[in-house]
Design a protein around this motif. Sequence first.
Motif, PDB file in Angstrom:
ATOM      1  N   HIS A 182       0.763  -1.295   0.017  1.00 44.02           N
ATOM      2  CA  HIS A 182      -0.146  -0.035   0.081  1.00 44.02           C
ATOM      3  C   HIS A 182       0.842   1.347   0.075  1.00 44.02           C
ATOM      4  CE1 HIS A 182      -3.687  -2.174   0.626  1.00 44.02           C
ATOM      5  NE2 HIS A 182      -3.011  -2.786   1.714  1.00 44.02           N
ATOM      6  N   CYS A 183       1.960   1.210  -0.452  1.00 39.85           N
ATOM      7  CA  CYS A 183       2.836   2.405  -0.538  1.00 39.85           C
ATOM      8  C   CYS A 183       2.482   3.592  -1.710  1.00 39.85           C
ATOM      9  CB  CYS A 183       4.203   1.809  -0.796  1.00 39.85           C
ATOM     10  SG  CYS A 183       5.038   1.241   0.372  1.00 39.85           S
ATOM     11  N   GLY A 184       1.874   2.991  -2.838  1.00 43.96           N
ATOM     12  CA  GLY A 184       1.384   3.611  -3.777  1.00 43.96           C
ATOM     13  C   GLY A 184       2.678   4.661  -4.452  1.00 43.96           C
ATOM     14  N   THR A 185       2.487   5.880  -4.476  1.00 46.10           N
ATOM     15  CA  THR A 185       3.424   6.746  -5.147  1.00 46.10           C
ATOM     16  C   THR A 185       4.478   7.216  -4.222  1.00 46.10           C
ATOM     17  OG1 THR A 185       2.172   8.520  -5.493  1.00 46.10           O
ATOM     18  CG2 THR A 185       2.151   7.271  -7.244  1.00 46.10           C
ATOM     19  N   CYS A 186       3.946   7.086  -2.927  1.00 51.56           N
ATOM     20  CA  CYS A 186       4.814   7.684  -1.704  1.00 51.56           C
ATOM     21  C   CYS A 186       6.406   7.291  -1.806  1.00 51.56           C
ATOM     22  CB  CYS A 186       4.247   7.340  -0.370  1.00 51.56           C
ATOM     23  SG  CYS A 186       5.080   8.072   0.920  1.00 51.56           S
ATOM     24  N   ARG A 187       7.213   8.354  -1.634  1.00 50.87           N
ATOM     25  CA  ARG A 187       8.872   7.717  -1.546  1.00 50.87           C
ATOM     26  C   ARG A 187       9.235   8.558  -0.533  1.00 50.87           C
ATOM     27  NH1 ARG A 187      11.804   7.481  -5.697  1.00 50.87           N
ATOM     28  NH2 ARG A 187      13.755   8.452  -4.552  1.00 50.87           N
ATOM     29  N   ARG A 188       8.629   9.058   0.697  1.00 53.94           N
ATOM     30  CA  ARG A 188       9.125   9.737   1.685  1.00 53.94           C
ATOM     31  C   ARG A 188      10.192   9.138   2.220  1.00 53.94           C
ATOM     32  NH1 ARG A 188       3.817  11.856   4.939  1.00 53.94           N
ATOM     33  NH2 ARG A 188       2.582  12.599   2.922  1.00 53.94           N
ATOM     34  N   CYS A 189      10.063   7.669   2.566  1.00 47.88           N
ATOM     35  CA  CYS A 189      11.171   7.053   3.206  1.00 47.88           C
ATOM     36  C   CYS A 189      12.623   6.862   2.317  1.00 47.88           C
ATOM     37  CB  CYS A 189      10.855   5.450   3.557  1.00 47.88           C
ATOM     38  SG  CYS A 189      10.367   4.641   1.957  1.00 47.88           S
ATOM     39  N   LEU A 190      12.272   7.070   1.008  1.00 45.39           N
ATOM     40  CA  LEU A 190      13.490   7.060   0.220  1.00 45.39           C
ATOM     41  C   LEU A 190      14.299   8.250   0.115  1.00 45.39           C
ATOM     42  CD1 LEU A 190      12.105   5.044  -2.798  1.00 45.39           C
ATOM     43  CD2 LEU A 190      13.303   3.887  -0.801  1.00 45.39           C
ATOM     44  N   ASP A 191      13.367   9.267   0.106  1.00 45.23           N
ATOM     45  CA  ASP A 191      13.866  10.694  -0.063  1.00 45.23           C
ATOM     46  C   ASP A 191      14.580  11.280   1.390  1.00 45.23           C
ATOM     47  OD1 ASP A 191      13.162  10.649  -2.813  1.00 45.23           O
ATOM     48  OD2 ASP A 191      11.338  11.792  -2.159  1.00 45.23           O
ATOM     49  N   ILE A 192      14.088  10.686   2.394  1.00 42.43           N
ATOM     50  CA  ILE A 192      14.555  11.367   3.697  1.00 42.43           C
ATOM     51  C   ILE A 192      16.107  10.519   4.262  1.00 42.43           C
ATOM     52  CG2 ILE A 192      13.636   9.724   5.329  1.00 42.43           C
ATOM     53  CD1 ILE A 192      12.959  11.976   7.055  1.00 42.43           C
ATOM     54  N   CYS A 193      16.315   9.688   3.506  1.00 39.35           N
ATOM     55  CA  CYS A 193      17.747   8.890   3.924  1.00 39.35           C
ATOM     56  C   CYS A 193      18.755   9.656   3.763  1.00 39.35           C
ATOM     57  CB  CYS A 193      17.792   7.535   3.052  1.00 39.35           C
ATOM     58  SG  CYS A 193      19.337   6.558   3.476  1.00 39.35           S
ATOM     59  N   PRO A 194      19.603   9.990   4.761  1.00 35.52           N
ATOM     60  CA  PRO A 194      20.730  11.043   4.830  1.00 35.52           C
ATOM     61  C   PRO A 194      21.889  10.300   3.746  1.00 35.52           C
ATOM     62  CG  PRO A 194      20.737   9.891   6.992  1.00 35.52           C
ATOM     63  CD  PRO A 194      19.262   9.476   6.021  1.00 35.52           C
ATOM     64  N   THR A 195      22.073   9.071   3.533  1.00 39.00           N
ATOM     65  CA  THR A 195      23.085   8.837   2.936  1.00 39.00           C
ATOM     66  C   THR A 195      22.820   7.822   1.637  1.00 39.00           C
ATOM     67  OG1 THR A 195      22.915   6.586   4.200  1.00 39.00           O
ATOM     68  CG2 THR A 195      24.283   8.197   4.985  1.00 39.00           C
ATOM     69  N   ALA A 196      21.520   8.060   1.111  1.00 35.79           N
ATOM     70  CA  ALA A 196      20.983   7.581  -0.146  1.00 35.79           C
ATOM     71  C   ALA A 196      21.357   5.987  -0.188  1.00 35.79           C
ATOM     72  CB  ALA A 196      21.837   8.256  -1.103  1.00 35.79           C
ATOM     73  N   ALA A 197      20.660   5.311   0.987  1.00 42.84           N
ATOM     74  CA  ALA A 197      21.127   3.880   1.081  1.00 42.84           C
ATOM     75  C   ALA A 197      20.184   3.024   0.402  1.00 42.84           C
ATOM     76  CB  ALA A 197      20.936   3.579   2.565  1.00 42.84           C
ATOM     77  N   PHE A 198      18.987   3.556  -0.630  1.00 40.87           N
ATOM     78  CA  PHE A 198      18.198   2.858  -1.295  1.00 40.87           C
ATOM     79  C   PHE A 198      18.495   3.130  -2.923  1.00 40.87           C
ATOM     80  CE2 PHE A 198      16.044   4.011   2.762  1.00 40.87           C
ATOM     81  CZ  PHE A 198      15.851   2.681   3.201  1.00 40.87           C
ATOM     82  N   PRO A 199      19.219   2.144  -3.379  1.00 39.12           N
ATOM     83  CA  PRO A 199      19.510   2.344  -4.808  1.00 39.12           C
ATOM     84  C   PRO A 199      18.376   2.322  -5.685  1.00 39.12           C
ATOM     85  CG  PRO A 199      20.143   0.146  -4.145  1.00 39.12           C
ATOM     86  CD  PRO A 199      19.875   0.851  -2.735  1.00 39.12           C
ATOM     87  N   ASP A 200      17.387   1.673  -5.250  1.00 40.40           N
ATOM     88  CA  ASP A 200      16.067   1.509  -5.939  1.00 40.40           C
ATOM     89  C   ASP A 200      14.788   1.333  -4.669  1.00 40.40           C
ATOM     90  OD1 ASP A 200      16.673   1.420  -8.680  1.00 40.40           O
ATOM     91  OD2 ASP A 200      17.914  -0.378  -8.216  1.00 40.40           O
ATOM     92  N   PRO A 201      13.638   1.392  -5.020  1.00 37.10           N
ATOM     93  CA  PRO A 201      12.620   1.260  -4.170  1.00 37.10           C
ATOM     94  C   PRO A 201      12.465  -0.301  -3.902  1.00 37.10           C
ATOM     95  CG  PRO A 201      11.745   2.861  -5.803  1.00 37.10           C
ATOM     96  CD  PRO A 201      13.116   2.498  -6.164  1.00 37.10           C
ATOM     97  N   PHE A 202      12.203  -0.667  -2.723  1.00 37.56           N
ATOM     98  CA  PHE A 202      12.316  -2.160  -1.869  1.00 37.56           C
ATOM     99  C   PHE A 202      13.851  -2.609  -1.919  1.00 37.56           C
ATOM    100  CE2 PHE A 202       8.278  -1.127  -4.375  1.00 37.56           C
ATOM    101  CZ  PHE A 202       7.553  -1.100  -3.436  1.00 37.56           C
TER     102      PHE A 202
END
Length: 378
Positions: A182-202
């Motif tokens: 149920h994440c939909g288009t939300c990407r707040r968790c990805l954008d807030i990461c201070p070290t860009a630890a998510f190369p892709d969603p999930f």
Amino acid sequence: MRRLVEARAHALGFDILRVARPDSVPDLPGRLSAWLGSGSHGEMVWMEERAEARAAPAGLWPEVRSVVMLGMSYAPETNPLDILGRRDRGAIAAYAQRRDYHEVMKGKLKELGGLLSAKSGRPVKVFVDTAPVMEKPLAEAAGLGWQGKHTVLVSRDFGNWLLLGAIYSAADLEPDTPEPEHCGTCRRCLDICPTAAFPDPFRLDARRCLSYLTIEHTGPIPAEFRAPMGNRVFGCDDCLAICPWNKFAEAAHEGRLAAREDLGAPALRELARLDEAAFRHFFANTPVKRTGRDRFLRNVLIAIGNSGDPALAAEAARCLDDPAPIVRGMAVWACGRLLGPEACAGLHARSGKDEADAHVREEWRAVLAASDGETPAS
């Protein structure tokens, strides 16, 4: 039997119970293999060990016929992001501000597993994050929630503040329906990461994750991640705290998981003064203790260096003589940040000794090179 076990689970403090088949995540072996193959697990070699057992419940215990997944809420009463603005204080992940959940949950799972075994006539095994069990995919398959874009389990009722436990049962239990994403288009968790630890969603690259770096990583924190660490001294809750599903979460009600007030915003000045005995006493029965005093002080000194408070420089300077090289190295870095290269050159000269550890020598070289107007390599 299901109603009886579920009622006992709630009485023991669990907030949710669901059941999955052991083969309910058929693509898990491939997903795990690809993640390990990319090196995204960093130094967590235990993820590679017994990978076959980790990828499929039957690989760990061939008798398993059902997987009972349980969740216990640890939702914090305040927003974990608030502490990040208090630079003279240390930020400790919400789950670690309380009693070690392994201790809290293991006995409860054993009691619940014993009841299930007695009623079904079949054996069980219980696990709390210490065995090769992929709790999050199994919890998603059982219907506790879904793995969000930050890879953490998200629940419509509890947000992403659930501690997970598993009971493998040799009994055939009716499985529950998986929870769709149920994440939909939300990407707040990805954008807030201070070290860009998510190369892709999930997908998480642990080597860039501050939770991994401050807890699992054994050596010096790479220079590129020190400033983004801010005042985080154990773990990072940014991607969790920003999730909009948390608005439905209630504060944890299990009494033994109540947050300790003195761990909500501990002063960096006091944390920097912990010797081995004081560290073990202060963090007794919490998850912080297992990281060890030296790695923890490494994190504290980085936070001190990021504080912008020259008054804390004395604490960093005092640690220049610490027995642990990893502490001395970060003390050099913190002094460089707070005092500047010229003052650090004076500290180095007064020490009157050659540093035996290569890492500490490199930290000194970087600071002293800046005093000569050079650009330090690190």
